[in-house]
Motif scaffolding. Structure first.
Motif, PDB file in Angstrom:
ATOM      1  N   LEU A 404      14.548 -47.768  14.150  1.00 17.92           N
ATOM      2  CA  LEU A 404      15.180 -49.090  14.097  1.00 17.92           C
ATOM      3  C   LEU A 404      15.858 -49.304  12.739  1.00 17.92           C
ATOM      4  O   LEU A 404      16.980 -49.793  12.663  1.00 17.92           O
ATOM      5  CB  LEU A 404      14.108 -50.156  14.325  1.00 17.92           C
ATOM      6  CG  LEU A 404      14.582 -51.586  14.446  1.00 17.92           C
ATOM      7  CD1 LEU A 404      15.352 -51.768  15.725  1.00 17.92           C
ATOM      8  CD2 LEU A 404      13.382 -52.531  14.434  1.00 17.92           C
ATOM      9  N   GLU A 407      18.992 -47.253  12.595  1.00 11.38           N
ATOM     10  CA  GLU A 407      20.081 -47.820  13.384  1.00 11.38           C
ATOM     11  C   GLU A 407      20.793 -48.929  12.608  1.00 11.38           C
ATOM     12  O   GLU A 407      21.973 -49.158  12.790  1.00 11.38           O
ATOM     13  CB  GLU A 407      19.508 -48.363  14.695  1.00 11.38           C
ATOM     14  CG  GLU A 407      20.543 -48.730  15.730  1.00 11.38           C
ATOM     15  CD  GLU A 407      19.899 -49.115  17.048  1.00 11.38           C
ATOM     16  OE1 GLU A 407      19.440 -48.207  17.759  1.00 11.38           O
ATOM     17  OE2 GLU A 407      19.807 -50.317  17.351  1.00 11.38           O
TER      18      GLU A 407
ATOM     19  N   THR B 111      18.942 -39.943  13.817  1.00 10.51           N
ATOM     20  CA  THR B 111      18.598 -41.331  14.141  1.00 10.51           C
ATOM     21  C   THR B 111      17.088 -41.525  14.218  1.00 10.51           C
ATOM     22  O   THR B 111      16.609 -42.637  14.303  1.00 10.51           O
ATOM     23  CB  THR B 111      19.200 -41.735  15.488  1.00 10.51           C
ATOM     24  OG1 THR B 111      18.608 -40.907  16.497  1.00 10.51           O
ATOM     25  CG2 THR B 111      20.699 -41.553  15.499  1.00 10.51           C
ATOM     26  N   LYS B 113      15.443 -41.149  16.663  1.00 11.01           N
ATOM     27  CA  LYS B 113      15.102 -41.617  18.013  1.00 11.01           C
ATOM     28  C   LYS B 113      14.685 -40.438  18.861  1.00 11.01           C
ATOM     29  O   LYS B 113      15.056 -39.300  18.587  1.00 11.01           O
ATOM     30  CB  LYS B 113      16.336 -42.262  18.653  1.00 11.01           C
ATOM     31  CG  LYS B 113      16.513 -43.708  18.298  1.00 11.01           C
ATOM     32  CD  LYS B 113      17.557 -44.316  19.223  1.00 11.01           C
ATOM     33  CE  LYS B 113      18.435 -45.286  18.488  1.00 11.01           C
ATOM     34  NZ  LYS B 113      19.516 -45.817  19.264  1.00 11.01           N
ATOM     35  N   GLN B 353      15.084 -51.149  21.102  1.00 11.34           N
ATOM     36  CA  GLN B 353      15.311 -49.783  21.547  1.00 11.34           C
ATOM     37  C   GLN B 353      14.518 -49.366  22.775  1.00 11.34           C
ATOM     38  O   GLN B 353      14.809 -48.369  23.391  1.00 11.34           O
ATOM     39  CB  GLN B 353      15.017 -48.813  20.389  1.00 11.34           C
ATOM     40  CG  GLN B 353      15.982 -49.041  19.235  1.00 11.34           C
ATOM     41  CD  GLN B 353      15.698 -48.179  18.044  1.00 11.34           C
ATOM     42  OE1 GLN B 353      14.565 -47.752  17.854  1.00 11.34           O
ATOM     43  NE2 GLN B 353      16.704 -47.914  17.234  1.00 11.34           N
ATOM     44  N   GLN B 354      13.466 -50.132  23.117  1.00 17.21           N
ATOM     45  CA  GLN B 354      12.659 -49.737  24.274  1.00 17.21           C
ATOM     46  C   GLN B 354      12.372 -50.937  25.161  1.00 17.21           C
ATOM     47  O   GLN B 354      11.222 -51.345  25.321  1.00 17.21           O
ATOM     48  CB  GLN B 354      11.349 -49.102  23.802  1.00 17.21           C
ATOM     49  CG  GLN B 354      11.582 -47.831  23.007  1.00 17.21           C
ATOM     50  CD  GLN B 354      10.344 -47.391  22.258  1.00 17.21           C
ATOM     51  OE1 GLN B 354       9.249 -47.859  22.512  1.00 17.21           O
ATOM     52  NE2 GLN B 354      10.517 -46.473  21.339  1.00 17.21           N
TER      53      GLN B 354
END
Lengths: 695, 387, 331
Positions: A404, A407, B111, B113, B353-354
């Protein structure tokens, strides 16, 4: 001849860490003085008089030249520093006649900040002298308590680069010498150092703290054990001698090498442990105060005549009180001073009397103001990060949020840096001295069995925890738990449990105790950090998988604290200090993780608690030896190894991982932001942060 | 149609004269009040649909082990923080039964991620009524039959309807299991405080005088006691070896014992109004007993209000459970409830994001809606004046 | 009527005394006290806290005195308007309350008024036009309001406000206005920050009010006096406003007693997520950290308001409906 000898010491010891290692050759002497660089000397250093201890120790320096700080530190300018610069806001006040000029505000020898001084060059390779101005914004979620600014605005008596164990040198105090027998340390104070109200700091402040506060039974009924030799409750107290207004000596009957570490950073103790503004506090001390004035002050505080200690304690501010509105205008030595605690904001402004300058002679800190806004919870702090309203944050970040942060890095204008955590993650503690309601004979028997603890350790799926909870930014606890016990091996764990007698199982596969009921562990945790609850859940499931029934509960953190300190927790999940950090290894803290009643016995010198078994006493002995040795010395290294071996052999508690990383948020435009080392060390280095361009 | 005309003299509704309707109306004349309510309720379509879905929800909760493919605590390694598994029907251009692709997880170094890539070469069919994790149905009957799954054991690529949580557990399974606590606790709590509230409020309002005085002062006192500190104090005081669920349940019951005051005040107010109505006075004059007057004559007059209170109370109870978990004094992991699941999801990572972590929140909202629709239907049905 | 009020006011005294004892006990009940909390949190931050420190803190905060002594001095000080000292804030409780209570009341009053302004017409329309499109729409809206966890909604909206609009809705003011003197710009800034909390708190409140109003009005509308009124040729508006609406808001009024402390206490969870400086989160944290006098002070204030609110709503009810006035006496 104090002055020249100090100059010599500082000039001679470019090699910072070295001396510590150097003095290991058989002599138990604590660290010799170690100064960052010759830059501290206001005049070109003339190696005049030499002091025996220094002279003999200096050659040994080469031995430890491998220390990064030592080898990488560039030769500092030896030029005289007679002229200082100050922040524009202070210059204006000087012009207006509200402040004396900077030369009069700084001590004769200020602390000089340069490359590798506050943080090692390995952690901060490109230290640069900064620019003045700007505000640093952060946020906090507890009432009048900004943990980030508490650390940033904390000064200790001595310091070491990157808050490590090596390279101890002066900070608030100018320097120190250790006698040849290691029992007496002479501390030299900075001449001309001033409290934030302009009053001079002298050895009278130390004398007052020692004689009238620490030795006053009404103020301090129990002399703190960290100041007794070996940091042990049965150690001996020091005696203090006050040589002159800027010199005092501390003498112990036995060597107490760890005292330097205590003075440095251990437990974040600030200078307020030994140095308090006597001129201010005497007004509230029975011995010095004007009777009528004290009586009036007591009436105002709604206290009775004999309650002056309560008043005194209300007036005194400790290092961790820096955020508190009652400490507005309290004489202090911090880089910034609290100016307002209204409207949900804590605001700090630079201390005009701060004692550090950079290599260019600029008085620190660079940044004018700190502002921390109060929000109601940790998520709100993180919302502010995303909104770009935070310039610096360590305390409220979390590894799980790194994607997060990434981002939003660009848009909100910050960098996220992954640094080291000074605490280990979460470990499983089995309180072997637990006798509360859930205790059984079986608990006593099995929790005391090292094989049982080893079995539990092997039942924990550490690779999964590292992957799931720490996203790979952690390692197996090879030092504190060892190869075998930290390897995930449920079959071996089950076999071990069978062997030690937990053989019978019920229909659900849970192992039965002697009473025919499932042998159950009650794990209560307080959810103190974001990783504790999920780690506890995985551990509980893993233990169930080998047939150990677990009742896992999260309880209120206050309740948890009370139960823990009163030996009323059967088992818990909590963090311990990093293995490189002094607070950990073998101390009563860690003994409490194995059996709280044993720790209570030791810290109360046998008055409370339960007499510990031999292996615990051995651990306590190791701890005392460890604290007696000089941090960083070869002797100290050896004892550290002994302590780790003791931990691996006995598993006083079951550490889950080591070497956890921690994300830090810093504005892209901030200069002197570390790229390695302890995250909290960067907090401590707040005075050298600066704005490369104004935001 | 208007059978109630007999009970309520002076109603504006004309008495029907349609002879064909007469037969049907006869039934109304002899019907009990509850029958009438039921008949009217049946006409409320939205309410009937809501009852159906609520029943489905409660049944799923009761038979959660069968309905869901995995146990609440089953963790899938390498599947943490995964999105819902898409259910597919077309493999390489040809239509086939529902299937999924196995998914591999990789962390993106830039990222940070996680990226989940499906293996599109091999379809894995979803099996219905298949074997899976063993469990005990209703805590009694051992079984391993599941409504659907992709095969037995951890080797079969798993199917996650709602994605996975931080520890790699199936959110769908956890949501359905969590419904047990979340749906049961408000029922018990509301029922208890309803019972006490109606009885004491009724006594107070009908008898007045000393009884009223005592009950009113009791209400003053109890309603002024702060619940939050009480909650925290109680959770510290209850036995240690009780599980989180048990502790929470006990506190709910204790708090409903003092939580009846609002309803009691309303009931009292209503009774004070109604007992002066003509029909109540008439019943009294006719020599009806006091309980008979309260239950037969006065209670129907505010049944609709009570029903609104109850059906508002249950969603409020579900919400309270989630809020308490949120502020850290409610249910806590490893217990599984919607509050616990939402507490997990109540963070920026989920929102940003989730989003699938928030699905339990949809269940909370949907359940609230369903209860409200049922309540609405019941209210209209219980209203003695509607047709 | 006067006798009724006087009698009720007198009975308040013993109830308040009882409440003060119970509140004090409830806050003291969990094991440990502020000092143990403080020491625990210092230890968790890695600070070493010895016996000396425990002693120092205990004496500094006066916690070495027995509970009944602290209770008596707390109550007597409170009667003189001094609520004592907050341990965790290190400030007088009075100062904290003076900062928080007006803000809380402003927010809650605004959201209450907003909720009532929205809900009264909607509730009336959906009762009058039962089963119309408006009724269904308002029903749906109010149900959503009733069923949505406010904290979740708050976090989602706050996140999107920051990432999409670029406006940070946290707190009541932007940082630059926090210390600024009152100005039009500051007021505007406050207005922007209030949109989200009012929306979220208002949505929940609106849902409840619409449901209660609609249900009660439906009950009233079917009664014979309404029919009589209609028969007499009163306009539909007059029929509605003369009596049924007044009767229908009766239950709302009887809960005003519970609204009053809510006004001062504020929404806890939404305030936490949006970092509103209201009393709710302060109370929560005070209770959790055993900040005795702060928690006690807020609890006493809220309790007193509940009791007074109950009294007010009883008086209002009695004024609206004479039957209730004489409720105490059975003929």
């Amino acid at each position: 001849m104090q002055q020249p000898s100090r100059l010599y010491k500082m000039a001679a010891l470019f090699v910072v860490a070295s001396v510590l290692a150097g003095c290991s050759g058989g002599t138990p002497a604590p660290a010799a003085p170690a100064a960052p660089a010759a830059t501290e000397a206001p005049a070109a250093a003339a190696p005049a008089a030499t002091e025996a201890s220094v002279a003999t120790e200096a050659p040994a320096a080469t031995e430890a030249a491998a220390a990064p700080a030592a080898t990488e530190a560039p030769a500092a300018p030896v030029a005289a520093m007679t002229k200082y610069q100050e922040a524009p806001m202070l210059a204006e006040m000087v012009k207006a006649g509200k402040l004396p000029p900077v030369e009069e505000r700084l001590p004769k020898m200020p602390f000089v900040v340069g490359p590798g001084v506050i943080l090692s060059t390995a952690d901060l390779p490109d230290w640069k002298p900064g620019k003045y101005g700007g505000t640093l914004r952060s946020a906090h979620s507890s009432a009048n308590w900004s943990p980030d600014f508490f650390v940033m605005d904390n000064e200790s008596l001595l310091m070491a680069p990157g808050i490590g164990t090596e390279g101890v040198q002066g900070n608030v105090l100018e320097s120190f010498d250790v006698s040849a027998d290691g029992k007496t340390i002479t501390f030299h104070m900075r001449e001309g150092l001033k409290w934030s109200d302009g009053e001079p700091v002298t050895s009278e402040d130390v004398r007052f703290t020692y004689e009238d506060m620490l030795k006053n039974e009404k103020l301090t009924p129990v002399f703190p054990s960290r100041w007794k030799s070996g940091a042990s409750p049965d150690g001996v107290e020091p005696t203090l001698t006050f040589v002159d207004p800027f010199t005092f000596q501390m003498s112990y009957e036995q060597p107490y090498g760890g005292i330097l570490r205590q003075f440095t950073i251990e437990s974040w103790v600030g200078y307020t442990e030994w140095l308090n503004p006597a001129h201010y506090l005497k007004k509230f001390h029975e011995k010095y105060a004007d009777k009528a004035e004290l009586a009036a002050a007591l009436t105002e505080a709604k206290l009775k005549e004999d309650e002056w200690p309560a008043l005194f304690n209300q007036k005194r501010c400790q290092n961790w009180d820096v955020n508190q509105p009652r400490c507005l205008n309290y004489p202090s030595l911090y880089p910034w001073l609290l100016t307002s605690a209204d409207n949900s904001q804590l605001q700090f402004e630079r201390n005009p009397y701060y004692f550090k300058v950079d290599t260019e002679g600029q008085q620190l800190p660079y940044i004018d103001k700190l502002v921390s806004t109060q929000v109601q919870d940790v998520e709100a702090v993180n919302l502010k990060v995303l909104a770009g309203e935070i310039d610096f944050l360590r305390e409220s970040t979390a590894l799980i949020k790194v994607p997060l942060y990434k981002e939003n890095e660009e848009k909100a204008g910050f960098n996220v840096v992954l640094l080291d955590m000074h605490v280990d993650s979460t470990g499983l503690e089995l309180n072997q001295t637990y006798t509360g309601t859930a205790a059984t004979e079986d608990w006593k028997k099995y929790s005391a069995d090292p094989l049982f603890r080893k079995a539990l350790s092997m039942a924990i799926n550490r690779p999964e925890i590292i992957e799931t909870i720490y996203f790979g930014y952690a390692a197996l606890p090879l030092k504190s738990v060892g190869d075998e016990a930290s390897a995930y091996n449920p079959e071996a764990a089950a076999k071990l449990l069978d062997e030690i007698g937990l053989t019978n199982k019920d229909a659900d596969g849970m192992r039965l105790g002697a009473d025919g009921k499932p042998f159950q562990i009650l794990i209560e945790h307080g959810g103190h950090a974001p990783d504790i609850a999920p780690v506890a859940e995985i551990v509980a499931e893993d233990l169930k998988a080998v047939g150990i029934s677990v009742l896992l509960k999260k309880i209120d953190s206050t309740l948890w604290g009370t139960r823990r300190s009163t030996n009323d927790l059967m088992s818990t999940v909590f963090w311990s200090h990093d293995q490189g950090w002094m607070g950990g290894l073998g101390t009563t803290d860690n003994i409490g993780r194995a059996g709280m009643a044993w720790a209570n016995y030791i810290s109360s010198q046998g008055k409370n608690g339960e007499k510990p078994p031999e292996w615990i006493t051995k651990g306590a002995d190791i701890s005392a030896q460890w604290w007696s040795a000089v941090p960083g010395s070869a002797e100290w290294q050896k004892i550290t190894e002994d302590a780790f071996a003791w931990e691996r052999d006995n598993l006083p508690f079951i550490n889950i991982v080591e070497g956890v990383k921690y994300p830090m948020i810093a504005n892209k435009k901030l200069g002197n932001v570390a790229t390695g080392g302890y995250a909290i060390a960067l907090n401590f280095a707040g005075e050298q942060l600066y704005w490369t361009e104004q935001p | 149609m208007s059978a109630q005309t007999l009970n309520v003299p002076g109603t504006p509704t004309p008495i029907p004269v349609d002879p064909q309707a007469q037969d049907k109306d006869d039934k109304f004349y002899y019907a009990t009040q509850w029958n009438l309510i039921w008949w009217k309720f049946k006409r409320h379509k939205l309410a009937i649909i809501s009852v159906f879905f609520l029943a489905l929800l409660y049944l799923s909760a009761i038979f959660a082990e069968f309905v869901t493919p995995y146990n609440v605590a089953t963790r899938f390694e390498g599947q943490q923080q995964g999105p819902p598994t898409p259910i597919r029907f077309i493999h390489q251009g040809s239509l086939r039964g529902p299937f999924i692709y196995a998914v591999k997880r990789k962390a993106d170094p830039k990222t940070f991620k996680f990226i989940f890539t499906p293996d599109e070469t091999k379809p894995i069919p979803i099996q219905f009524f298949s074997q899976g994790d063993p469990y005990k149905l209703l805590g009694l009957f051992p079984s391993s039959l599941h409504l659907f799954s992709t095969g037995v054991g951890k080797t079969a690529p798993p199917v996650f309807l709602f994605g996975t949580d931080r520890l790699g557990r199936d959110i769908f399974s956890r949501t359905i299991h969590g419904a047990r606590i979340s749906l049961a606790i408000p029922l018990v709590g509301v029922a208890l405080s309803f019972l006490i509230g109606v009885v004491l409020g009724g006594l107070s309002g009908y008898f007045g005088g000393v009884v009223d005085e005592i009950v009113q002062r009791l209400i003053d006192f109890l309603s002024a006691i702060p619940q939050l500190p009480l909650w925290i104090a109680l959770s510290a005081a209850l036995p240690r070896d009780w599980s989180t669920e048990k502790t929470f349940f006990a506190i709910t019951i204790l708090l409903s014992i003092i939580g009846w005051t609002g309803l009691a005040r309303v009931v009292r107010g209503k009774l004070l109004q109604l007992r002066e109505e003509d029909y109540a006075l008439a019943a009294q004059a006719a020599g009806a007993g006091q309980w008979r007057i309260i239950l037969k004559h006065l209670l129907p007059g505010f049944t609709s209000h009570l029903i609104v209170s109850i059906t508002n109370g249950i969603p409020a109870g579900i919400l309270a459970e989630t809020s308490l978990s949120f502020i850290g004094v409610g249910m806590q992991p490893p217990a599984v409830s919607w509050g616990v699941l939402l507490q997990d999801a109540q963070n920026l990572v989920s929102v940003a994001q989730q989003p699938w972590q928030l699905i339990p929140g949809l269940f909370v909202i949907a359940t609230g809606l369903l209860f409200s629709f049922v309540g609405d239907g019941l209210r209209d049905a219980a209203d003695p004046y509607t047709r | 009527m006067l006798a009724f009020i006087i009698r009720r006011v007198i009975t308040l005294v013993p109830i308040l005394i009882l409440i003060s004892i119970v509140s004090f006990a409830v806050i003291e009940l969990p094991p440990g006290d502020w000092v143990s909390f403080r020491i625990e949190s210092l230890r968790q931050s890695g600070l070493q806290v010895g016996e000396d420190e425990i002693y120092r803190l205990t004496s500094q905060y006066g916690l070495d005195k027995p509970a009944y002594v602290r209770y008596v001095s707390w109550v007597t000080n409170m009667l003189q308007g001094d609520f004592g000292y907050s341990f965790q804030w290190n400030e007088p409780v009075n100062k904290i309350l003076a900062e928080r209570v007006p803000r809380t009341m402003a927010i809650s009053l605004m959201s209450l008024v907003l909720a009532w302004i929205i809900s009264t017409p909607i509730g009336i329309i959906s009762a009058v036009k039962q089963y119309s499109a408006i009724d269904y729409a308002s029903t749906f809206l109010s149900f959503i309001g009733l069923a949505t966890p406010g904290f979740l909604l708050a976090l989602i909206l706050a996140y999107f406000s920051i990432t999409v609009i670029g406006f940070s809705p946290l707190g009541l003011f932007s940082q630059q206005y926090l210390d600024a003197p009152f100005s039009l710009a500051k007021l505007l800034d406050l207005g922007k920050h209030l949109v989200l909390p009012l929306l979220i708190v208002g949505l929940t409140g609106t849902g409840v009010a619409i449901r209660v109003l609609r249900a009660n009005l439906l009950d009233e509308l079917k009664k014979q006096y309404v029919v009589t009124a209609r028969a007499k040729g009163l306009s539909e508006y007059q029929v509605l406003m003369r009596y049924p609406v007044r009767m229908a808001i009766n239950p709302l009024i009887s809960t005003i007693g519970f609204v009053l402390p809510g006004l001062v206490g504020g929404e806890v969870v939404v305030s936490i997520v949006l970092s509103l400086e209201t009393t709710g989160p302060v109370l929560l944290r005070a209770v959790q950290s055993q900040d005795l006098y702060l928690a006690g002070g807020i609890v006493m204030m809220l309790s007193t308001l509940t009791v007074i609110g109950t009294l007010l709503s009883d008086i209002a009810l009695a004024a609206l409906d004479p039957r209730i006035r004489f409720g105490g006496v059975r003929k």
